[in-house]
Design a protein around this motif. Structure first.
Motif, PDB file in Angstrom:
ATOM      1  N   ALA A 154       5.990  -2.162 -51.967  1.00 36.83           N
ATOM      2  CA  ALA A 154       5.678  -2.822 -50.702  1.00 36.83           C
ATOM      3  C   ALA A 154       6.938  -3.320 -50.003  1.00 36.83           C
ATOM      4  N   ARG A 195       5.166  -0.268 -45.485  1.00 36.17           N
ATOM      5  CA  ARG A 195       6.223  -0.571 -46.449  1.00 36.17           C
ATOM      6  C   ARG A 195       7.460  -1.061 -45.704  1.00 36.17           C
ATOM      7  N   SER A 200       2.801  -4.903 -53.793  1.00 32.39           N
ATOM      8  CA  SER A 200       2.012  -5.811 -52.959  1.00 32.39           C
ATOM      9  C   SER A 200       1.465  -6.974 -53.777  1.00 32.39           C
TER      10      SER A 200
END
Length: 459
Positions: A17, A196, A27
């Motif tokens: 992420a 991202r 994440s």
């Protein structure tokens, strides 16, 4: 209103992420780390974070935003006097991360990437301050700018539409994390959209693979001189330049090497990005596009009259709209209904509604034989020479002319006369530099702006 859905558990769990300085968080790990920081600073008046690009810095910054505590990024290159002034003015009561200098007595809360938390934090009110960012300081002391969560959300949603930004994108950006472009647009933008995020090291010799690249003009100039690196960007979806005008010569080199015309965008700390080209209409070289929907603009001459939309007449740009700041930390009105913010930047507007930024009022206007000349045009001509990496033009005192054109250039293997003749091929004789100084680097403020006042004083 949820400012950063990715920090509220929405969206896909990505293994990569966020990537900074070679370190990566998923994440899930990012959310746990950020929440752990938010737990420890909840209720603080404001939180300062050193802007050195590391994973700890990013987690600390996001922890403050997640907790609803105003974030105060500290420029890494600022001296102790400037850092102390920012801390005092902003009202910061906590320093997140390591106290680099050890001279400030604020309580220090370390950021440990091994810590995780799942404590629920309520979403703060839209009108509360999300960040306190300091202006570039090119012409004097920088000012602390209070920016609300509502203004950030409005700007990012408008940019997502203009740039067709979506959760499938990989955002690679090299703008500093202590400036609005790098922090708000790059980092917070990625977490609002759900894409991202990769922070590119300022000294990188090549870039990671992404679909969106956000860079500063000096970074794009460096990439344009590295054909191998530039060609690797041909697979990207969009290239974006902001924070200062991008030289037409640099834009053209990038187009030839990448097959992309860079999208240029304009904004100040007080306005965030307010004008931009769109993904499907990057605008002509040198222009910064048109106002975002809901953003109003006007360009006024010295008598406060609107200049004609002829692409030639110059005036000061003012902006009104949903992306404006709330106020300065030392007082002063920010955005209110119908309030206009005078940017201090000179601009022209063309018949098609696109804007061109000429430069700063005062610093970028030269007066020679009673004629006004714009430093940006001369800098543009200098930068079109392939041997010039950076250039700054100022007016220095001259007994007969009033001011003479003086250029400071970062280049190798060139002479002053070569550059004077080069400018003469593009501009009038009066716009050719009378003095050319070759320097190893241009003086910059702690926030990265070229300090033209120092160049003027040096003569």
């Amino acid at each position: 209103m949820t400012l950063l859905p990715a920090l509220r558990g929405f969206g896909a769990d990505r293994a990569d992420a966020v990537t900074v300085a070679g370190g990566t968080l998923s994440s899930e790990a990012l959310l746990g780390c950020v929440t752990a920081v938010a737990d420890r600073i909840r209720g603080a008046v404001a939180v300062a974070v050193d802007g050195t690009p590391t994973l700890e810095t990013v987690v600390g910054m996001l922890g403050a935003v997640h907790a609803g505590v105003p974030l105060v990024p500290l420029p890494p290159d600022a001296d102790e006097c400037e850092r102390g002034r920012i801390l005092r003015q902003s009202g910061a009561t906590v320093l997140l991360g390591r106290n680099r200098s050890g001279t400030h007595r604020l309580p220090t809360v370390p950021v440990d990437l091994r810590e995780r938390s799942s404590t629920p934090h309520p979403e703060p009110a839209p009108g509360t301050d999300a960040v306190i960012l300091y202006t570039g300081g090119a012409g004097g002391p920088s000012r602390g700018v209070r920016i609300s969560r509502r203004a950030i959300a409005a700007d990012l949603d408008l940019l997502a539409d203009a740039w067709r930004w979506n959760e499938e994108d990989v955002v690679v950006q090299g703008a500093p994390l202590f400036r609005a472009y790098g922090l708000v647009v790059g980092l917070l933008g990625a977490l609002r959209v759900g894409s991202r995020f990769v922070h590119l090291d300022r000294n990188a010799a090549a870039g990671p693979v992404g679909t969106m690249y956000l860079g500063l003009p000096e970074q794009w100039a460096k990439i344009a001189l590295n054909a191998r690196w530039a060609r690797s960007l041909s697979a990207a979806r969009i290239l974006i330049s902001a924070d200062a005008p991008l030289a037409c010569a640099v834009a053209e080199r990038l187009r030839l090497l990448t097959s992309h015309t860079p999208v240029q965008a304009y904004g100040t700390t007080e306005t965030l990005i307010a004008l931009t080209g769109r993904a499907d209409d990057p605008t002509v070289a040198g222009a910064v596009g048109t106002p975002l929907p809901g953003v109003e603009t006007r360009v006024l001459d010295r008598e406060a009259r609107p200049v004609p939309a002829d692409g030639e007449s110059v005036g000061e740009l003012s902006i009104c709209g949903p992306t404006l700041f709330s106020g300065y930390v030392e007082g002063g009105r920010g955005h209110a209904a119908g309030h206009w913010h005078a940017t201090g930047d000179l601009a022209t507007v063309a018949a098609d509604g696109s804007y061109r930024i000429i430069g700063r009022r005062g610093l970028d206007v030269l007066h020679c034989r009673g004629r006004r000349m714009h430093a940006g045009q001369i800098e543009e001509a200098l930068l079109s020479h392939p041997g010039v990496r950076e250039a700054a033009v100022v007016g220095t005192p001259h007994d007969a002319l009033g001011e003479q054109v003086t250029a400071y250039v970062v280049a190798e293997g060139l002479t002053a006369q070569v550059l004077i003749d080069h400018v003469g091929r593009y501009l009038s004789a009066g716009q050719r530099p009378r003095r050319v100084h070759f320097v190893d680097e241009l003086p910059r403020s702690a926030l990265g702006r070229i300090r033209k006042s120092l160049l003027i004083a040096a003569g």
